[in-house]
Design a protein around this motif. Structure first.
Motif, PDB file in Angstrom:
ATOM      1  N   LYS A 110       0.827  -1.195   0.000  1.00  0.00           N
ATOM      2  CA  LYS A 110       0.000   0.000   0.000  1.00  0.00           C
ATOM      3  C   LYS A 110       0.868   1.255   0.000  1.00  0.00           C
ATOM      4  CE  LYS A 110      -4.156  -1.864   2.192  1.00  0.00           C
ATOM      5  NZ  LYS A 110      -5.111  -1.722   3.323  1.00  0.00           N
ATOM      6  N   ARG A 111       0.574   2.111  -0.935  1.00  0.00           N
ATOM      7  CA  ARG A 111       1.287   3.384  -1.016  1.00  0.00           C
ATOM      8  C   ARG A 111       0.369   4.493  -0.510  1.00  0.00           C
ATOM      9  NH1 ARG A 111       3.417   6.228  -6.637  1.00  0.00           N
ATOM     10  NH2 ARG A 111       4.229   8.125  -5.695  1.00  0.00           N
ATOM     11  N   ARG A 112       0.837   5.236   0.467  1.00  0.00           N
ATOM     12  CA  ARG A 112       0.008   6.269   1.088  1.00  0.00           C
ATOM     13  C   ARG A 112       0.563   7.665   0.771  1.00  0.00           C
ATOM     14  NH1 ARG A 112      -3.150   3.398   4.685  1.00  0.00           N
ATOM     15  NH2 ARG A 112      -2.305   1.383   5.313  1.00  0.00           N
ATOM     16  N   SER A 113      -0.345   8.615   0.646  1.00  0.00           N
ATOM     17  CA  SER A 113       0.062   9.999   0.425  1.00  0.00           C
ATOM     18  C   SER A 113      -0.910  10.923   1.138  1.00  0.00           C
ATOM     19  CB  SER A 113       0.113  10.323  -1.067  1.00  0.00           C
ATOM     20  OG  SER A 113      -1.159  10.183  -1.658  1.00  0.00           O
ATOM     21  N   LEU A 114      -0.468  12.146   1.349  1.00  0.00           N
ATOM     22  CA  LEU A 114      -1.245  13.116   2.112  1.00  0.00           C
ATOM     23  C   LEU A 114      -1.443  14.390   1.311  1.00  0.00           C
ATOM     24  CD1 LEU A 114       0.576  12.740   5.546  1.00  0.00           C
ATOM     25  CD2 LEU A 114      -1.654  11.787   4.955  1.00  0.00           C
ATOM     26  N   GLY A 115      -2.549  15.048   1.578  1.00  0.00           N
ATOM     27  CA  GLY A 115      -2.830  16.328   0.936  1.00  0.00           C
ATOM     28  C   GLY A 115      -3.875  17.083   1.733  1.00  0.00           C
ATOM     29  N   SER A 116      -4.425  18.103   1.113  1.00  0.00           N
ATOM     30  CA  SER A 116      -5.410  18.954   1.762  1.00  0.00           C
ATOM     31  C   SER A 116      -6.557  19.236   0.800  1.00  0.00           C
ATOM     32  CB  SER A 116      -4.775  20.274   2.216  1.00  0.00           C
ATOM     33  OG  SER A 116      -3.638  20.057   3.023  1.00  0.00           O
ATOM     34  N   GLY A 117      -7.605  19.830   1.314  1.00  0.00           N
ATOM     35  CA  GLY A 117      -8.739  20.218   0.491  1.00  0.00           C
ATOM     36  C   GLY A 117      -9.626  21.165   1.276  1.00  0.00           C
ATOM     37  N   TYR A 220      -2.457  25.407 -19.403  1.00  0.00           N
ATOM     38  CA  TYR A 220      -3.242  26.520 -18.869  1.00  0.00           C
ATOM     39  C   TYR A 220      -2.589  27.128 -17.629  1.00  0.00           C
ATOM     40  CZ  TYR A 220      -6.454  24.088 -21.945  1.00  0.00           C
ATOM     41  OH  TYR A 220      -7.010  23.454 -23.028  1.00  0.00           O
ATOM     42  N   ASP A 221      -1.278  27.136 -17.601  1.00  0.00           N
ATOM     43  CA  ASP A 221      -0.543  27.732 -16.480  1.00  0.00           C
ATOM     44  C   ASP A 221      -0.941  29.187 -16.284  1.00  0.00           C
ATOM     45  OD1 ASP A 221       0.771  25.384 -16.143  1.00  0.00           O
ATOM     46  OD2 ASP A 221       2.777  26.236 -16.153  1.00  0.00           O
ATOM     47  N   ASP A 222      -1.304  29.525 -15.048  1.00  0.00           N
ATOM     48  CA  ASP A 222      -1.661  30.907 -14.727  1.00  0.00           C
ATOM     49  C   ASP A 222      -1.615  31.059 -13.210  1.00  0.00           C
ATOM     50  OD1 ASP A 222      -2.538  33.541 -14.949  1.00  0.00           O
ATOM     51  OD2 ASP A 222      -4.651  32.978 -14.939  1.00  0.00           O
ATOM     52  N   PHE A 223      -0.478  30.723 -12.625  1.00  0.00           N
ATOM     53  CA  PHE A 223      -0.409  30.557 -11.177  1.00  0.00           C
ATOM     54  C   PHE A 223      -0.249  31.871 -10.416  1.00  0.00           C
ATOM     55  CE2 PHE A 223       0.781  26.316 -12.614  1.00  0.00           C
ATOM     56  CZ  PHE A 223       0.038  25.520 -11.756  1.00  0.00           C
ATOM     57  N   ILE A 224      -0.770  31.851  -9.185  1.00  0.00           N
ATOM     58  CA  ILE A 224      -0.516  32.908  -8.214  1.00  0.00           C
ATOM     59  C   ILE A 224       0.747  32.521  -7.459  1.00  0.00           C
ATOM     60  CG2 ILE A 224      -1.375  34.086  -6.147  1.00  0.00           C
ATOM     61  CD1 ILE A 224      -4.221  33.177  -7.071  1.00  0.00           C
ATOM     62  N   GLN A 225       1.715  33.408  -7.437  1.00  0.00           N
ATOM     63  CA  GLN A 225       2.934  33.151  -6.663  1.00  0.00           C
ATOM     64  C   GLN A 225       2.811  33.841  -5.310  1.00  0.00           C
ATOM     65  OE1 GLN A 225       6.743  34.003  -8.605  1.00  0.00           O
ATOM     66  NE2 GLN A 225       7.559  34.688  -6.635  1.00  0.00           N
ATOM     67  N   THR A 226       3.161  33.123  -4.245  1.00  0.00           N
ATOM     68  CA  THR A 226       3.054  33.688  -2.910  1.00  0.00           C
ATOM     69  C   THR A 226       4.225  33.243  -2.047  1.00  0.00           C
ATOM     70  OG1 THR A 226       1.702  33.758  -0.896  1.00  0.00           O
ATOM     71  CG2 THR A 226       1.608  31.752  -2.181  1.00  0.00           C
ATOM     72  N   ASP A 227       4.537  34.055  -1.041  1.00  0.00           N
ATOM     73  CA  ASP A 227       5.578  33.657  -0.098  1.00  0.00           C
ATOM     74  C   ASP A 227       4.981  33.096   1.195  1.00  0.00           C
ATOM     75  OD1 ASP A 227       4.638  35.953   1.089  1.00  0.00           O
ATOM     76  OD2 ASP A 227       6.587  36.955   1.252  1.00  0.00           O
ATOM     77  N   ALA A 228       3.643  32.895   1.218  1.00  0.00           N
ATOM     78  CA  ALA A 228       3.050  32.135   2.324  1.00  0.00           C
ATOM     79  C   ALA A 228       3.563  30.706   2.200  1.00  0.00           C
ATOM     80  CB  ALA A 228       1.531  32.174   2.237  1.00  0.00           C
ATOM     81  N   SER A 229       4.143  30.179   3.265  1.00  0.00           N
ATOM     82  CA  SER A 229       4.809  28.878   3.196  1.00  0.00           C
ATOM     83  C   SER A 229       3.863  27.779   2.733  1.00  0.00           C
ATOM     84  CB  SER A 229       5.389  28.509   4.562  1.00  0.00           C
ATOM     85  OG  SER A 229       6.403  29.413   4.917  1.00  0.00           O
ATOM     86  N   ILE A 230       4.257  27.088   1.665  1.00  0.00           N
ATOM     87  CA  ILE A 230       3.525  25.943   1.149  1.00  0.00           C
ATOM     88  C   ILE A 230       4.495  24.764   1.108  1.00  0.00           C
ATOM     89  CG2 ILE A 230       2.323  24.995  -0.856  1.00  0.00           C
ATOM     90  CD1 ILE A 230       1.441  27.823  -1.541  1.00  0.00           C
ATOM     91  N   ASN A 231       4.134  23.685   1.774  1.00  0.00           N
ATOM     92  CA  ASN A 231       5.019  22.532   1.892  1.00  0.00           C
ATOM     93  C   ASN A 231       4.297  21.265   1.451  1.00  0.00           C
ATOM     94  OD1 ASN A 231       7.463  23.721   3.314  1.00  0.00           O
ATOM     95  ND2 ASN A 231       5.845  24.324   4.743  1.00  0.00           N
ATOM     96  N   PRO A 232       5.028  20.160   1.244  1.00  0.00           N
ATOM     97  CA  PRO A 232       4.375  18.899   0.905  1.00  0.00           C
ATOM     98  C   PRO A 232       3.263  18.577   1.897  1.00  0.00           C
ATOM     99  CG  PRO A 232       6.746  18.674   0.668  1.00  0.00           C
ATOM    100  CD  PRO A 232       6.512  20.026   1.263  1.00  0.00           C
ATOM    101  N   GLY A 233       2.082  18.262   1.391  1.00  0.00           N
ATOM    102  CA  GLY A 233       0.911  18.046   2.228  1.00  0.00           C
ATOM    103  C   GLY A 233      -0.047  19.214   2.166  1.00  0.00           C
ATOM    104  N   ASN A 234       0.446  20.384   1.735  1.00  0.00           N
ATOM    105  CA  ASN A 234      -0.417  21.546   1.536  1.00  0.00           C
ATOM    106  C   ASN A 234      -1.187  21.463   0.218  1.00  0.00           C
ATOM    107  OD1 ASN A 234       1.696  23.394   3.436  1.00  0.00           O
ATOM    108  ND2 ASN A 234      -0.465  23.947   3.508  1.00  0.00           N
ATOM    109  N   SER A 235      -0.752  20.586  -0.685  1.00  0.00           N
ATOM    110  CA  SER A 235      -1.380  20.497  -1.998  1.00  0.00           C
ATOM    111  C   SER A 235      -2.882  20.303  -1.879  1.00  0.00           C
ATOM    112  CB  SER A 235      -0.792  19.325  -2.786  1.00  0.00           C
ATOM    113  OG  SER A 235       0.514  19.601  -3.201  1.00  0.00           O
TER     114      SER A 235
END
Length: 486
Positions: A110-117, A220-235
């Protein structure tokens, strides 16, 4: 003494008037913080006196965090250990050796991964990233109060990395409002909430560093760039403005980068949300053109001034653009009433157009503007084939040869008209222009090139100091390359 008293009274009166004006009319951020005004997020100076920091983030977090969820997925990975046989068809002794020593290796893992929503409706619909739930056999959603639910994937859109999932519950859930990312300004404060590294609900704050970022993740790249910390699991987690509205979906980070995260604008997600809910997939408009950036050299060759618009390198055979009369070398500057500043803006404008709709497309052709009507088709899985298709040109530094049946079979070339590039000289004009070995030259200065003879004939007309326009096929793409002859 009288004069001094008058001065003191005037100063006191001015201060009092200033306080009244501040309190009653144009209230500054600092005054709001001092006066306790809670209508808008208060701001107070940072210790250094240079940067303003929001002081209402704790309250914002309390209000919106119940709608932010943690997402964990499980994917069952299967491993096959093939049976080894000797030449007589019997089990190889080494196979027995392998099984004795490695037989305890699992055949499934089993492969597990984490994220947000984040919850977008009280009945349990949740927005997240497609890459968070992609290929998952099981999706589990955990609320702020630690209550867990099994989630169903309702719909996905890999092109913009969006997924809609749903949990079933009898109670009404807290949900967040979707804001307007188009109104988001560079320098504006934003707040990211998510599940970094599986630690649980975490909040970070920063500002919008840029908008419309292209990071090469899709068409369709059109991203908002921010310096609010985003780390693995924040996706998949939400990016809020200070009103508590979601303005983006935290999606990507740069490895090794500090203070650089990217969020998908919520307007992009809103444009496909109903389709994901109703159909589970997204239907987009299709124009049937290959486009690229308009460089100064190419603009000069086409007799065009300026660099606005998307350059059409080729059109798809039988596609909407070809039927409307759009051709290679045209520059699209306006689509369906929207100005097209560069090649990145056209795909989004076309994709958001309903298939079957007829729109006006304004072109630059030969230095003159013209308008054509195009009926947009539905984008399918296959975008179709482009229309249309050892000699050494020392002036270009380019070696080409005929497309023989053997070459066509080896490189899977269907249209054998043209010549294939077999060599590019180091430091040559061809290398500077971006030629690669394997490129197929279909046109020179808008004239078809079917074979070596036609290539040689066109090459004989090259003049020193002048630019030559090549239509090149590279894989499934058609691009225009401009070469300045020596």
């Amino acid at each position: 003494m009288i004069r001094k008293s008058r001065v003191v009274l005037l100063v006191l009166a001015a201060v009092a008037a200033g306080v009244l004006l501040t309190a009653g009319f144009n209230v500054s951020p600092i005054a709001r913080a001092l006066l306790g005004d809670k209508e808008k997020p208060a701001l107070i100076p940072a210790a250094a006196g240079l940067r303003m920091v929001p002081v209402d983030i704790p309250q914002l977090f309390k209000e919106v965090s119940p709608a932010v969820v943690n997402i964990s997925t499980t994917q069952l990975m299967k491993f096959n250990h093939p049976q080894m046989r000797n030449p007589f068809g019997r089990q190889d002794p080494f196979d027995e050796f392998f099984n004795n020593f490695f037989g305890r290796m699992p055949k499934e893992q089993k492969r597990r991964s984490l994220g947000s929503g984040f919850i977008v409706s009280p009945d349990g619909y949740i927005l997240t990233n497609n890459h968070v739930v992609e290929k998952a056999d099981e999706v589990t959603v955990t609320l702020l109060d630690k209550e867990e639910f099994k989630a169903k994937v309702v719909g996905t859109d890999p092109k913009i990395d969006i997924a809609l999932i749903k949990i079933e519950t009898k109670k009404k859930l807290a949900y967040v409002a979707l804001g307007d990312s188009d109104k988001l300004e560079v320098g504006e404060w934003v707040v990211a909430i998510g599940n970094p590294f599986g630690l649980g609900h975490t909040v970070t704050a920063g500002i919008v560093g840029a908008k419309g970022r292209i990071i090469g993740s899709g068409p369709y790249d059109d991203f908002i760039q921010t310096d609010a910390s985003i780390n693995p699991g924040n996706s998949g987690g939400p990016l809020f403005n200070l009103k508590g509205d979601v303005v983006g979906i935290n999606t990507a980070i740069i490895q090794g980068g500090q203070g650089i995260g990217f969020a998908t604008p919520i307007q992009l997600a809103k444009s496909v949300l109903d389709q994901l809910k109703d159909k589970g997939k997204v239907t987009r408009g299709w124009l049937g053109v290959y486009i690229q950036a308009l460089t100064p050299e190419t603009a000069e060759s086409l007799g065009i001034s300026g660099r606005r618009g998307a350059l059409v390198s080729d059109v798809t055979s039988g596609g909407p653009a070809e039927k409307a009369g759009i051709r290679s070398g045209d520059v699209i500057v306006r689509f369906n009433g929207k100005e097209i500043g560069d090649e990145h803006e056209l795909p989004q404008a076309v994709a958001s157009t309903k298939p079957g709709k007829t729109v006006e497309v304004r072109l630059l052709r030969g230095g003159k503007e013209t308008t054509v009507a195009v009926t947009i088709a539905e984008m399918g899985g296959e975008l179709g084939k482009p229309a249309g298709g050892h000699d050494l040109s020392k002036n270009l530094g380019l070696t080409v040869q005929e497309i023989t049946p053997e070459i066509a079979q080896r490189f899977d070339i269907e249209n054998t008209k043209g010549v294939i590039v077999s060599g590019v000289e180091d430091g040559s004009p061809a290398e500077d222009a971006g030629f690669n070995v394997g490129d197929i030259i279909r046109q020179i200065d808008r004239r078809p090139v079917s074979n070596i003879a036609e290539f040689t004939k066109s090459a004989a007309k090259f003049k020193a100091g002048k630019t030559t326009l090549f239509l090149v096929e590279r894989g499934e793409a058609r691009i225009l390359l401009t070469v300045k002859n020596k």
